[in-house]
Design an enzyme around this catalytic site. Structure first.
Site, PDB file in Angstrom:
ATOM      1  N   LYS A 137       2.375  -3.346   7.396  1.00 21.76           N
ATOM      2  CA  LYS A 137       2.615  -3.525   5.948  1.00 21.76           C
ATOM      3  C   LYS A 137       4.051  -3.137   5.603  1.00 21.76           C
ATOM      4  O   LYS A 137       4.703  -3.783   4.779  1.00 21.76           O
ATOM      5  CB  LYS A 137       1.631  -2.692   5.119  1.00 21.76           C
ATOM      6  CG  LYS A 137       0.203  -3.160   5.144  1.00 21.76           C
ATOM      7  CD  LYS A 137      -0.007  -4.559   4.574  1.00 21.76           C
ATOM      8  CE  LYS A 137       0.168  -4.626   3.072  1.00 21.76           C
ATOM      9  NZ  LYS A 137      -0.161  -5.980   2.546  1.00 21.76           N
ATOM     10  N   THR A 184       0.824  -1.217   0.000  1.00 22.60           N
ATOM     11  CA  THR A 184       0.000   0.000   0.000  1.00 22.60           C
ATOM     12  C   THR A 184       0.859   1.269   0.000  1.00 22.60           C
ATOM     13  O   THR A 184       2.021   1.250   0.427  1.00 22.60           O
ATOM     14  CB  THR A 184      -0.896  -0.008   1.267  1.00 22.60           C
ATOM     15  OG1 THR A 184      -1.422   1.285   1.495  1.00 22.60           O
ATOM     16  CG2 THR A 184      -0.098  -0.385   2.519  1.00 22.60           C
ATOM     17  N   ASP A 185       0.258   2.367  -0.440  1.00 20.12           N
ATOM     18  CA  ASP A 185       0.956   3.663  -0.372  1.00 20.12           C
ATOM     19  C   ASP A 185       1.109   4.143   1.074  1.00 20.12           C
ATOM     20  O   ASP A 185       1.902   5.029   1.353  1.00 20.12           O
ATOM     21  CB  ASP A 185       0.219   4.721  -1.208  1.00 20.12           C
ATOM     22  CG  ASP A 185      -1.242   4.931  -0.811  1.00 20.12           C
ATOM     23  OD1 ASP A 185      -1.734   4.256   0.121  1.00 20.12           O
ATOM     24  OD2 ASP A 185      -1.900   5.791  -1.437  1.00 20.12           O
ATOM     25  N   GLU A 186       0.328   3.531   1.986  1.00 17.32           N
ATOM     26  CA  GLU A 186       0.318   4.046   3.362  1.00 17.32           C
ATOM     27  C   GLU A 186       1.651   3.838   4.082  1.00 17.32           C
ATOM     28  O   GLU A 186       1.918   4.486   5.092  1.00 17.32           O
ATOM     29  CB  GLU A 186      -0.847   3.442   4.150  1.00 17.32           C
ATOM     30  CG  GLU A 186      -2.171   3.682   3.429  1.00 17.32           C
ATOM     31  CD  GLU A 186      -3.417   3.356   4.231  1.00 17.32           C
ATOM     32  OE1 GLU A 186      -3.354   3.377   5.468  1.00 17.32           O
ATOM     33  OE2 GLU A 186      -4.459   3.101   3.596  1.00 17.32           O
ATOM     34  N   TYR A 224      -1.599  -0.450  11.125  1.00 15.58           N
ATOM     35  CA  TYR A 224      -1.770  -1.127   9.828  1.00 15.58           C
ATOM     36  C   TYR A 224      -0.578  -0.846   8.910  1.00 15.58           C
ATOM     37  O   TYR A 224       0.064  -1.770   8.412  1.00 15.58           O
ATOM     38  CB  TYR A 224      -3.076  -0.663   9.149  1.00 15.58           C
ATOM     39  CG  TYR A 224      -3.131  -0.987   7.669  1.00 15.58           C
ATOM     40  CD1 TYR A 224      -3.141  -2.311   7.220  1.00 15.58           C
ATOM     41  CD2 TYR A 224      -3.153   0.030   6.699  1.00 15.58           C
ATOM     42  CE1 TYR A 224      -3.175  -2.619   5.861  1.00 15.58           C
ATOM     43  CE2 TYR A 224      -3.190  -0.271   5.345  1.00 15.58           C
ATOM     44  CZ  TYR A 224      -3.200  -1.594   4.927  1.00 15.58           C
ATOM     45  OH  TYR A 224      -3.218  -1.893   3.581  1.00 15.58           O
TER      46      TYR A 224
HETATM   47  P1  NAD Z   1      -9.537  -7.370   2.582  1.00 18.98           P
HETATM   48  O1  NAD Z   1      -9.515  -7.067   4.039  1.00 18.98           O
HETATM   49  O2  NAD Z   1     -10.798  -7.149   1.805  1.00 18.98           O
HETATM   50  O3  NAD Z   1      -9.122  -8.888   2.340  1.00 18.98           O
HETATM   51  C1  NAD Z   1      -8.079  -9.505   3.036  1.00 18.98           C
HETATM   52  C2  NAD Z   1      -8.239 -11.010   2.889  1.00 18.98           C
HETATM   53  O4  NAD Z   1      -7.129 -11.635   3.578  1.00 18.98           O
HETATM   54  C3  NAD Z   1      -9.515 -11.574   3.523  1.00 18.98           C
HETATM   55  O5  NAD Z   1     -10.139 -12.465   2.629  1.00 18.98           O
HETATM   56  C4  NAD Z   1      -9.023 -12.290   4.782  1.00 18.98           C
HETATM   57  O6  NAD Z   1      -9.812 -13.411   5.122  1.00 18.98           O
HETATM   58  C5  NAD Z   1      -7.626 -12.713   4.353  1.00 18.98           C
HETATM   59  N1  NAD Z   1      -6.731 -12.900   5.506  1.00 18.98           N
HETATM   60  C6  NAD Z   1      -6.505 -12.051   6.535  1.00 18.98           C
HETATM   61  N2  NAD Z   1      -5.638 -12.600   7.406  1.00 18.98           N
HETATM   62  C7  NAD Z   1      -5.303 -13.817   6.903  1.00 18.98           C
HETATM   63  C8  NAD Z   1      -4.441 -14.856   7.338  1.00 18.98           C
HETATM   64  N3  NAD Z   1      -3.767 -14.755   8.496  1.00 18.98           N
HETATM   65  N4  NAD Z   1      -4.309 -15.947   6.566  1.00 18.98           N
HETATM   66  C9  NAD Z   1      -4.989 -16.066   5.406  1.00 18.98           C
HETATM   67  N5  NAD Z   1      -5.827 -15.118   4.952  1.00 18.98           N
HETATM   68  C10 NAD Z   1      -5.990 -14.009   5.694  1.00 18.98           C
HETATM   69  O7  NAD Z   1      -8.330  -6.546   1.987  1.00 18.98           O
HETATM   70  P2  NAD Z   1      -8.119  -5.901   0.538  1.00 18.98           P
HETATM   71  O8  NAD Z   1      -8.631  -4.518   0.562  1.00 18.98           O
HETATM   72  O9  NAD Z   1      -8.585  -6.843  -0.490  1.00 18.98           O
HETATM   73  O10 NAD Z   1      -6.522  -5.813   0.514  1.00 18.98           O
HETATM   74  C11 NAD Z   1      -5.744  -6.859  -0.040  1.00 18.98           C
HETATM   75  C12 NAD Z   1      -4.280  -6.463   0.000  1.00 18.98           C
HETATM   76  O11 NAD Z   1      -4.088  -5.257  -0.726  1.00 18.98           O
HETATM   77  C13 NAD Z   1      -3.750  -6.196   1.402  1.00 18.98           C
HETATM   78  O12 NAD Z   1      -2.450  -6.712   1.484  1.00 18.98           O
HETATM   79  C14 NAD Z   1      -3.742  -4.685   1.511  1.00 18.98           C
HETATM   80  O13 NAD Z   1      -2.746  -4.245   2.408  1.00 18.98           O
HETATM   81  C15 NAD Z   1      -3.429  -4.307   0.079  1.00 18.98           C
HETATM   82  N6  NAD Z   1      -3.899  -2.984  -0.360  1.00 18.98           N
HETATM   83  C16 NAD Z   1      -5.220  -2.627  -0.185  1.00 18.98           C
HETATM   84  C17 NAD Z   1      -5.662  -1.400  -0.655  1.00 18.98           C
HETATM   85  C18 NAD Z   1      -7.110  -0.999  -0.535  1.00 18.98           C
HETATM   86  O14 NAD Z   1      -7.439   0.127  -0.868  1.00 18.98           O
HETATM   87  N7  NAD Z   1      -8.014  -1.878  -0.122  1.00 18.98           N
HETATM   88  C19 NAD Z   1      -4.765  -0.528  -1.280  1.00 18.98           C
HETATM   89  C20 NAD Z   1      -3.432  -0.929  -1.446  1.00 18.98           C
HETATM   90  C21 NAD Z   1      -3.014  -2.169  -0.981  1.00 18.98           C
HETATM   91  P1  TYD Z   2     -10.630   3.993   4.500  1.00 13.67           P
HETATM   92  O1  TYD Z   2     -11.610   3.563   3.455  1.00 13.67           O
HETATM   93  O2  TYD Z   2     -10.726   3.414   5.864  1.00 13.67           O
HETATM   94  O3  TYD Z   2      -9.183   3.785   3.862  1.00 13.67           O
HETATM   95  P2  TYD Z   2      -7.718   4.266   4.409  1.00 13.67           P
HETATM   96  O4  TYD Z   2      -7.845   4.708   5.807  1.00 13.67           O
HETATM   97  O5  TYD Z   2      -6.922   2.999   4.292  1.00 13.67           O
HETATM   98  O6  TYD Z   2      -7.280   5.337   3.466  1.00 13.67           O
HETATM   99  O7  TYD Z   2     -10.733   5.564   4.662  1.00 13.67           O
HETATM  100  C1  TYD Z   2     -10.551   6.429   3.568  1.00 13.67           C
HETATM  101  C2  TYD Z   2     -10.667   7.850   4.068  1.00 13.67           C
HETATM  102  O8  TYD Z   2     -12.002   8.087   4.515  1.00 13.67           O
HETATM  103  C3  TYD Z   2      -9.783   8.129   5.263  1.00 13.67           C
HETATM  104  O9  TYD Z   2      -9.261   9.451   5.162  1.00 13.67           O
HETATM  105  C4  TYD Z   2     -10.706   8.018   6.448  1.00 13.67           C
HETATM  106  C5  TYD Z   2     -12.028   8.475   5.881  1.00 13.67           C
HETATM  107  N1  TYD Z   2     -13.234   7.871   6.480  1.00 13.67           N
HETATM  108  C6  TYD Z   2     -14.273   8.674   6.930  1.00 13.67           C
HETATM  109  O10 TYD Z   2     -14.218   9.917   6.868  1.00 13.67           O
HETATM  110  N2  TYD Z   2     -15.379   8.062   7.464  1.00 13.67           N
HETATM  111  C7  TYD Z   2     -15.477   6.713   7.581  1.00 13.67           C
HETATM  112  O11 TYD Z   2     -16.500   6.215   8.103  1.00 13.67           O
HETATM  113  C8  TYD Z   2     -14.396   5.901   7.107  1.00 13.67           C
HETATM  114  C9  TYD Z   2     -14.467   4.398   7.199  1.00 13.67           C
HETATM  115  C10 TYD Z   2     -13.297   6.522   6.555  1.00 13.67           C
END
Ligand code: NAD
Ligand code: TYD
Length: 344
Positions: free
Chosen positions: A153, A123-125, A149
């Protein structure tokens, strides 16, 4: 090619499996997922009976299971993680287990079973928080994670690169900005706000809504992962972004407008502790070296996403009510049991 996808029952991983099996129907995918609260096999209904798809319920921290699961695999695409910042603020234990220890177990299994090609999703975070006038993050930006988090990561990214330098494990890493699209768990801001509005509830904006995120449609992210798998250089990291920076307030207004609701539906609530102000990605390297760029315009992606949540009410209503976990308990396995049941 046989691919082990971890976390394939989550949001991005399930979209990746659909993307991959459609584009490369002769490849086979094993989806290994612990089915935490965020993992949902409903996301994979459409491929459940595909002979090239198999599901294993398991924890990436389980060394024995992972060593078995990687046998005969050509590539590991590692999505599994605890992914929600707010949950990490409440309790970081699961984040260290899944994101740090789980990644280590997977890396060791890849190393000990013939140095399996390993792509790590990040992630960019990990780069921290930008000021309003700062240049976007890129592959050379120093790590500065600020939530449990992002710290977990960041640790996993460092481990992945350490296995490249120390053991010559053929790894790549991608760091991507905020994704949105179908199958996103309704705790993240876009699906939470869409489903709240469909339920007639208000949408809670943290603080004043001035925090900025860069939004990318999930298929664009997965196309980038595809490009790295096919053309990326081993040992390298690639940043992906959506070229779409929005304040949370601007994002909320777009959702409200597309859903025909007014600003009276906004509720300003207490800010997130340590709330990162701004994320933005410079994806020039991916563009120049992989020929990748995001394609989906934000308005089009948002319309598609709202449509998906409108057409899949049962999916998110089951999640919001907690019913979906009961369904899996009854039909597939007992989540508290140690045994792994393979479906298909
Ligand atoms: P998500 O929370 O929707 O899915 C995560 C999945 O991982 C779930 O199906 C969960 O059951 C599984 N999981 C968690 N712990 C586990 C373990 N110990 N063993 C096996 N499986 C496990 O997350 P997502 O949004 O799909 O993110 C997927 C990946 O992409 C993550 O690594 C996250 O850091 C990265 N990512 C997410 C975003 C975003 O915007 N959602 C952006 C950049 C990177
Ligand atoms: P989120 O979807 O939790 O992603 P991330 O924190 O990983 O970027 O949140 C996106 C942005 O929205 C973040 O700045 C927090 C804000 N946010 C709200 O303002 N209200 C909410 O209920 C949630 C879940 C997030």
């Amino acid at each position: 090619m046989k691919i082990l996808v971890t976390g394939g029952a989550g949001f991005i991983g399930s979209n990746f499996i659909h993307y991959w099996l459609k584009k490369y129907p002769t490849d086979s995918i094993v989806n290994l997922d612990a089915l935490t609260y965020a993992g949902n096999l409903e996301n994979l209904r459409a491929v459940e009976n595909n002979k090239n798809y198999k599901f294993i319920k398991g924890d990436i921290g389980d060394t024995e299971l992972i060593n078995d699961a990687v046998k005969g695999v050509d590539l590991i695409v590692h999505f599994a993680a605890e992914s929600h910042v707010d949950r990490s603020i409440m309790d970081s234990g699961d984040f260290i287990h899944a994101n740090v220890e789980g990644t280590r177990v997977l890396l060791d299994a890849a190393k000990n079973n013939g140095r399996i090609r390993f792509h790590h999703i990040s992630t960019d975070e990990v780069f921290g928080s930008l000021g309003l006038k700062d240049k976007p993050f890129n592959e050379n930006t120093a790590y500065d994670p600020r939530s449990p988090y992002s710290a977990s990561k960041a640790a996993s990214d460092h481990l992945v690169r350490a296995y490249f330098h120390t053991y010559k494990l053929p790894i790549t890493v991608s760091n991507c900005s905020n994704n949105y699209g179908p199958f996103q768990f309704p705790e993240k801001v876009i699906p939470l706000f869409i489903t709240n509005l469909m339920e007639g509830k208000k949408v809670p904006i943290y603080g004043q809504g001035g925090n900025i995120r860069d939004w990318i449609y999930v298929d664009d992210h997965n196309a980038g992962v595809d490009a790295i798998i096919k053309r990326g250089e081993i040992g390298e990291t690639y940043c992906f972004g959506g070229n779409c920076e929005l304040t949370n307030l601007a994002l909320t207004k777009k959702i409200l407008k597309l859903m025909g609701r007014g600003e009276e539906m906004i509720e300003y609530v207490a800010d997130r502790p340590g709330h990162d102000l701004r994320y933005a990605m410079d994806y020039k390297k991916a563009k120049n070296e992989l020929g990748w760029a995001p394609k989906v315009k934000f308005k089009d992606g948002l319309i598609k996403t709202i449509e998906w949540y409108k057409n899949n009410k049962a999916w998110w209503q089951n999640i919001k009510s907690g019913e979906y976990k009961q369904y899996y308990k009854k039909n597939y396995f007992d989540r508290t049991g140690k045994s792994v049941r393979t479906i298909n």
